[in-house]
Design a protein around this motif. Sequence first.
Motif, short mmCIF file in Angstrom:
data_model
loop_
_atom_site.label_atom_id
_atom_site.label_comp_id
_atom_site.label_asym_id
_atom_site.label_seq_id
_atom_site.Cartn_x
_atom_site.Cartn_y
_atom_site.Cartn_z
N SER A 135 -8.94 -4.35 -3.27
CA SER A 135 -7.98 -4.89 -2.29
C SER A 135 -7.97 -6.42 -2.29
O SER A 135 -6.92 -7.02 -2.09
CB SER A 135 -8.26 -4.35 -0.90
N GLN A 181 -2.83 -0.31 -6.82
CA GLN A 181 -3.95 0.38 -6.19
C GLN A 181 -5.16 0.44 -7.12
O GLN A 181 -6.26 0.76 -6.68
CB GLN A 181 -3.53 1.79 -5.76
N GLY A 200 2.25 1.97 -3.26
CA GLY A 200 1.26 2.27 -4.29
C GLY A 200 1.10 1.19 -5.34
O GLY A 200 0.62 1.45 -6.44
N ARG A 226 -5.49 -7.74 -5.10
CA ARG A 226 -4.08 -7.35 -5.10
C ARG A 226 -3.21 -8.55 -4.72
O ARG A 226 -3.62 -9.39 -3.93
CB ARG A 226 -3.85 -6.20 -4.14
N TYR A 252 0.84 -1.21 0.00
CA TYR A 252 0.00 0.00 0.00
C TYR A 252 0.87 1.26 0.00
O TYR A 252 0.64 2.18 -0.77
CB TYR A 252 -0.93 0.00 1.21
#
Length: 90
Positions: free
Chosen positions: A24, A20, A17, A27, A14
């Motif tokens: 979530s 993003q 970056g 990811r 996070y």
Amino acid sequence: MPARLSDQFKEARYAAGVRQDLPSSARPTFHEVRALASHLLKKSGHSPEEIAEICAHTDTEITEKFYLGGHEREYKEVGISIDPKLLVRK
């Protein structure tokens, strides 16, 4: 705390970056990145024993089962044709 490394990875991802643009839940996780790295090491010629050592696993079987297995999809040629009219933008 079993989840601490994963949580720290999320925090670092996070802060950096990374991805993003994805929800979530989509990811990459620590273990997904680690599995990819292990797979790439295997493809470049490293032995499962070497990869287990890099991953700090005391048991090569764990590395093979959780990090090296099932990443390659077998290529299968299929006979599909697409109507060129469907490819034209309007």
